[in-house]
Scaffold this active site. Structure first.
Site, short mmCIF file in Angstrom:
data_model
loop_
_atom_site.label_atom_id
_atom_site.label_comp_id
_atom_site.label_asym_id
_atom_site.label_seq_id
_atom_site.Cartn_x
_atom_site.Cartn_y
_atom_site.Cartn_z
N TYR A 1 -10.56 1.23 10.93
CA TYR A 1 -11.82 1.55 10.23
C TYR A 1 -12.20 0.57 9.14
CZ TYR A 1 -8.35 3.96 7.26
OH TYR A 1 -7.25 4.26 6.49
N LYS A 2 -11.39 -0.47 8.94
CA LYS A 2 -11.72 -1.47 7.91
C LYS A 2 -12.54 -2.59 8.57
CE LYS A 2 -7.92 0.06 5.09
NZ LYS A 2 -6.48 0.02 4.87
N ASP B 1 1.95 -5.17 8.48
CA ASP B 1 0.78 -4.30 8.44
C ASP B 1 -0.45 -5.19 8.30
OD1 ASP B 1 -1.32 -2.58 7.80
OD2 ASP B 1 0.00 -1.16 6.77
N PHE C 1 0.85 -1.19 0.00
CA PHE C 1 0.00 0.00 0.00
C PHE C 1 0.89 1.25 0.00
CE2 PHE C 1 -2.83 3.16 1.98
CZ PHE C 1 -3.93 3.01 1.17
N ARG D 1 -12.63 -3.98 -6.91
CA ARG D 1 -12.32 -4.66 -5.65
C ARG D 1 -13.60 -4.83 -4.81
NH1 ARG D 1 -8.37 -2.25 -0.97
NH2 ARG D 1 -10.10 -0.78 -0.84
C1 LIG Z 1 -5.84 1.20 4.73
C2 LIG Z 1 -4.37 1.04 4.85
C3 LIG Z 1 -3.60 1.99 5.50
C4 LIG Z 1 -4.24 3.24 6.00
O1 LIG Z 1 -3.36 4.07 6.62
P1 LIG Z 1 -3.93 5.43 7.26
O2 LIG Z 1 -2.79 5.96 8.01
O3 LIG Z 1 -5.10 5.06 8.10
O4 LIG Z 1 -4.37 6.31 6.15
C5 LIG Z 1 -2.24 1.74 5.64
N1 LIG Z 1 -1.68 0.62 5.16
C6 LIG Z 1 -2.41 -0.31 4.50
C7 LIG Z 1 -1.76 -1.54 4.00
C8 LIG Z 1 -3.77 -0.12 4.32
O5 LIG Z 1 -4.49 -1.03 3.68
#
Ligand SMILES: *Cc1c(COP(=O)(O)O)cnc(C)c1O
Length: 419
Positions: free
Chosen positions: A224-225, A199, A129, A378
């Protein structure tokens, strides 16, 4: 699953079906985007209102003590720990995933520099990501390390060598749903003398995890996921006990101090994971996050993450098969793994040219997925609130949308800021 009646029968026999009632799902909406923003738990509005009107409105500053605001971050961290295979006192809810990555990456680099100064590389993969890569890029530049990216998971082992300080990966790939073998890669990294950062943004609350058993060193994840904590919910950070007290993390704020209210000019880190806190906790966000985490913990009496995983795989298997069968001939190619053991809780298709408007046209039909550039449609499957009949109906709406070529409409071809 060959008919809608079969889908209804699967729902009737589903022991996890009652969990859906925890959520406020708009009538008629099929929400396949819980991997981006989880659905609102019914308990959240009342809890947030209580925090605002009672704890803040009436209790005011006294609520830091009387309402236990100070204890929220470790308490919710302990609850999340139950979902990720960690022990109590090892995890806290705080800040964002990006910020927590900055903390643990710096701590890992400090350990590496002390133990093995010849190691100069942070290893990750190109399809990680972007925020993870950006934080690593900036941190590498700041600390005098080099970020080295594998072009595919298969390229990782060759990079685990005497130059690697830290292996930093997202456990489930955000774009294609592919799972890394956390235990095998952690062992390979350790055998090469490197540390690991995982992560768990697309893993926590989506599949069973065993951080302790895998031997992992550091982990972070998103609130939040699949944890349903609400937009911009605080994230979490976990550090293996053996590392927690070795170094300060770089954002050494007063909430990570051993005694914040002694107001001493010098920093003295709190014991254990608490030193990974930085500033004043976002109480409203934490209150909402706790409601979300509780919706996942509610599955504990029904088989927990293992049962959720079994259902998630059944949902994603059924969706994949139905799309390939009923939406054939429209140029969609499966890009998420077909093999259950390799697939997270999402299904992704690539479309060479019209993925974005297809997703928009589907949303107009009440099936919410998302588009990930350059070409990915997705679909996330949260087994807490999705039914088999949702899978059936989603594919049927998709079939009609594609058959009618609804994605050609101009309004579906205007790119919004958030895709
Ligand atoms: C959703 C996601 C994030 C989100 O990071 P934020 O700091 O909340 O914006 C980070 N890493 C991965 C792999 C994600 O899927």
């Amino acid at each position: 699953m060959k008919t809608r009646d079969e889908a209804l029968a699967l729902d009737a026999a589903d022991p996890l079906a009652p969990l859906r009632d925890q959520f406020a799902i708009p009538e008629g909406l099929i929400y396949l985007d819980g991997n981006s923003l989880g659905v609102m738990p019914k308990a959240t509005p009342a809890r947030v209102q209580q925090v605002v009107t009672q704890e803040w409105g009436v209790g005011l500053i006294g609520s830091w003590n009387s309402a236990g605001w100070m204890g929220l971050a470790p308490r919710i961290g302990d609850k999340i720990a139950r979902l990720i295979g960690a022990g109590p006192g090892e995890c806290v809810a705080a800040d964002s995933t990006s910020v927590n990555l900055y903390k643990v990456l710096n701590a890992a680099l400090s350990i590496a520099r002390a133990d093995a100064p010849q190691r100069t590389r942070i290893v990750s993969e190109r399809s990680n990501f972007p925020t993870d890569l950006y934080i690593a890029e900036a941190t590498a530049a700041e600390r005098g390390f080099e970020l080295v990216l594998a072009d595919s998971p298969e390229g990782l082992p060759a990079l685990l060598n005497e130059r690697c300080a830290v292996l930093m990966l997202t456990h489930v790939n955000y774009a294609n749903g592919r799972i890394h073998d956390m235990t095998a890669l952690t062992q390979a990294a350790h055998a090469a003398g490197a540390l690991t950062i995982w992560d768990l943004a697309h893993s926590a609350g989506a599949l069973p995890l065993d951080l302790s058993g895998s031997g992992a060193d550091f982990a972070i994840g998103c609130g939040y996921k699949y944890l349903n904590g609400g937009p911009g919910a605080p994230a979490f950070v976990w550090v293996a006990q053996r590392h927690a007290e070795r170094f300060w993390q770089p954002l050494a704020g007063w909430m990570g101090h051993a005694a914040p209210f002694e107001f001493t000019p010098g920093y003295r880190p709190a014991p254990g994971i608490r030193r990974y806190l930085c500033g004043t906790p976002p109480v409203l966000g934490l209150a909402a996050l706790e409601c979300g985490v509780d919706t996942v913990l509610a599955a504990e009496s029904l088989g927990g993450m293992a049962a959720l995983r079994t259902k998630s795989l059944a949902l994603t298997r059924a969706f994949t098969a139905l799309v390939e069968e009923r939406c054939a001939g429209h140029g969609l190619t499966l890009v998420s793994p077909r093999d259950d053991t390799q697939r997270g809780s999402q299904v992704c298709f690539a479309h060479a040219t019209h993925g974005y408007p297809m997703v928009q046209a589907l949303i107009a039909r009440g099936v919410v997925g998302d588009f990930r550039a350059p070409d990915i449609l997705r679909f996330g499957f949260t087994p807490l609130y999705l039914r088999f009949v949702d899978v059936w109906d989603a594919v049927e709406r998709m079939r009609q949308m594609l058959h009618n070529e609804e994605w050609r409409e101009a309004r579906f071809n205007q790119r919004a800021a958030v895709t």
